[in-house]
Design an enzyme around this catalytic site. Structure first.
Site, PDB file in Angstrom:
ATOM      1  N   GLY A  46      21.231  21.535  10.268  1.00 55.41           N
ATOM      2  CA  GLY A  46      21.684  20.284   9.657  1.00 55.41           C
ATOM      3  C   GLY A  46      22.336  20.617   8.335  1.00 55.41           C
ATOM      4  CD  GLU A  47      23.885  19.996   3.163  1.00 50.27           C
ATOM      5  OE1 GLU A  47      24.437  20.964   2.601  1.00 50.27           O
ATOM      6  OE2 GLU A  47      22.978  19.329   2.633  1.00 50.27           O
ATOM      7  CB  SER A  48      19.665  23.849   3.826  1.00 53.25           C
ATOM      8  OG  SER A  48      20.728  24.294   3.028  1.00 53.25           O
ATOM      9  CB  CYS A  78      21.631  26.585  11.390  1.00 48.80           C
ATOM     10  SG  CYS A  78      23.276  26.722  10.699  1.00 48.80           S
ATOM     11  NE  ARG A 108      23.491  25.087   1.449  1.00 50.18           N
ATOM     12  CZ  ARG A 108      24.414  24.302   0.963  1.00 50.18           C
ATOM     13  NH1 ARG A 108      25.074  24.641  -0.129  1.00 50.18           N
ATOM     14  NH2 ARG A 108      24.697  23.177   1.563  1.00 50.18           N
ATOM     15  CB  ILE A 142      27.747  24.394  13.161  1.00 53.22           C
ATOM     16  CG1 ILE A 142      27.923  24.355  14.680  1.00 53.22           C
ATOM     17  CG2 ILE A 142      28.397  23.172  12.513  1.00 53.22           C
ATOM     18  CD1 ILE A 142      27.180  23.232  15.359  1.00 53.22           C
ATOM     19  NE  ARG A 143      28.079  22.486   6.617  1.00 54.08           N
ATOM     20  CZ  ARG A 143      27.558  21.508   7.372  1.00 54.08           C
ATOM     21  NH1 ARG A 143      28.310  20.885   8.229  1.00 54.08           N
ATOM     22  NH2 ARG A 143      26.315  21.151   7.243  1.00 54.08           N
ATOM     23  CG  HIS A 202      23.122  25.192  15.654  1.00 54.14           C
ATOM     24  ND1 HIS A 202      22.292  24.275  15.066  1.00 54.14           N
ATOM     25  CD2 HIS A 202      24.000  25.566  14.700  1.00 54.14           C
ATOM     26  CE1 HIS A 202      22.636  24.100  13.818  1.00 54.14           C
ATOM     27  NE2 HIS A 202      23.678  24.871  13.563  1.00 54.14           N
ATOM     28  CD  GLU A 204      19.811  23.608  17.537  1.00 49.57           C
ATOM     29  OE1 GLU A 204      19.644  24.822  17.777  1.00 49.57           O
ATOM     30  OE2 GLU A 204      20.272  23.188  16.461  1.00 49.57           O
TER      31      GLU A 204
HETATM   32  N1  LIG Z   1      24.570  24.012  10.897  1.00 49.09           N
HETATM   33  C1  LIG Z   1      23.813  24.156   9.829  1.00 49.09           C
HETATM   34  O1  LIG Z   1      22.593  23.982   9.877  1.00 49.09           O
HETATM   35  C2  LIG Z   1      24.549  24.463   8.559  1.00 49.09           C
HETATM   36  C3  LIG Z   1      23.661  24.811   7.395  1.00 49.09           C
HETATM   37  C4  LIG Z   1      24.444  24.725   6.122  1.00 49.09           C
HETATM   38  N2  LIG Z   1      25.205  25.910   5.864  1.00 49.09           N
HETATM   39  C5  LIG Z   1      23.487  24.427   4.963  1.00 49.09           C
HETATM   40  O2  LIG Z   1      23.596  24.892   3.934  1.00 49.09           O
HETATM   41  O3  LIG Z   1      22.595  23.680   5.107  1.00 49.09           O
END
Ligand SMILES: NC(=O)CC[C@H](N)C(=O)O
Length: 247
Positions: A46-48, A78, A108, A142-143, A202, A204
């Protein structure tokens, strides 16, 4: 047996669905006391930073840290991997709280922003040995973060080739200019340290449940519970990187 899935933000539904496909109940965790009812925990992608803020708001950090200290199996995917790392770089100003436990330094956003997201076939010998089937695994990044350094207790399960320059720049940003194995042009993308598992990608979001089964084996149980069978997935369920949670 129940597996908790931190359900503050990100791909928790997808983890619960993957667990269901191998016959295991995934329990949404939003409050500290809910951790008492589960034997293991998955921290989703997600987004940490957002996840950290929500975890702080719900006073989850002490219970999460305790869960890791007790030696219960925890898998971070992630953003979840970032959460589990002892050290993260490339954070927003002011940093963010981490659960820690995994002896590594994570960058990150090592692989760049949303548009630099990609998929790659990764050789994962350990997974092939334990779960059978293909030698490799389709990694959805993903990112995505990457592990730049890992301590002696950490077993590397998968790495990914990157240009040496990108690595040098990142290490310089981390304040570390030492020569390490990664400086040959590889970053680590999947690790295990005792009961902790971390993947920068990921599983999942794919139809392949081998990582979930692998994690369940860390709990000393097989993924197939009560004789349940893996469900078939239709084509449009195979990969769901279009989810709004990642935008
Ligand atoms: N797909 C992800 O979980 C991306 C993580 C993201 N880079 C973060 O800092 O949270």
């Amino acid at each position: 047996m129940a597996v908790g899935v931190l359900a503050l933000q990100g791909s928790f539904n997808e983890h619960i669905a993957a667990l269901r496909r191998i016959g295991v109940k995934g329990v949404e965790i939003r409050k500290p006391e809910q951790l008492q009812n589960v034997d293991a925990l998955i921290i989703p992608g997600g987004e940490s930073t957002t996840m950290a803020k929500l975890a702080e708001y719900h006073n989850l950090f002490p219970a999460l840290k305790e869960f890791v200290k007790m030696g219960k199996p925890v898998w971070g995917t992630c953003a979840g991997l970032i959460f589990l790392a002892n050290k993260a770089i490339g954070q927003k100003e002011g940093g963010q709280e981490l659960i820690g436990g995994l002896d590594c330094t994570v960058h990150r956003n090592f692989f760049g922003s949303q548009i630099q997201s990609f998929e790659a076939e990764l050789p994962v010998p350990e997974l092939a040995a334990k779960e059978g089937g293909h030698e490799s695994f389709r990694g959805v990044f993903i990112r995505a973060p990457a592990i730049l350094e890992a301590g002696p207790e950490v077993e590397v399960l998968a790495d990914y080739p990157v240009p040496a320059k990108k690595l040098t720049d990142s290490k310089f940003a981390a304040g570390n200019q030492q020569e390490t194995t990664e400086s040959k042009g590889k970053v680590i993308v999947a690790v295990r340290q005792g009961n902790l598992l971390g993947t920068a990608f990921h599983p999942e979001l794919t139809a392949d449940t081998r990582w979930h089964s692998y994690f369940l084996k860390m709990m000393g149980k097989s993924g197939q519970q009560n004789g349940s069978k893996e469900e078939d997935l239709s084509d449009n369920q195979q990969l769901r990187t279009d989810l709004p949670i990642f935008q």
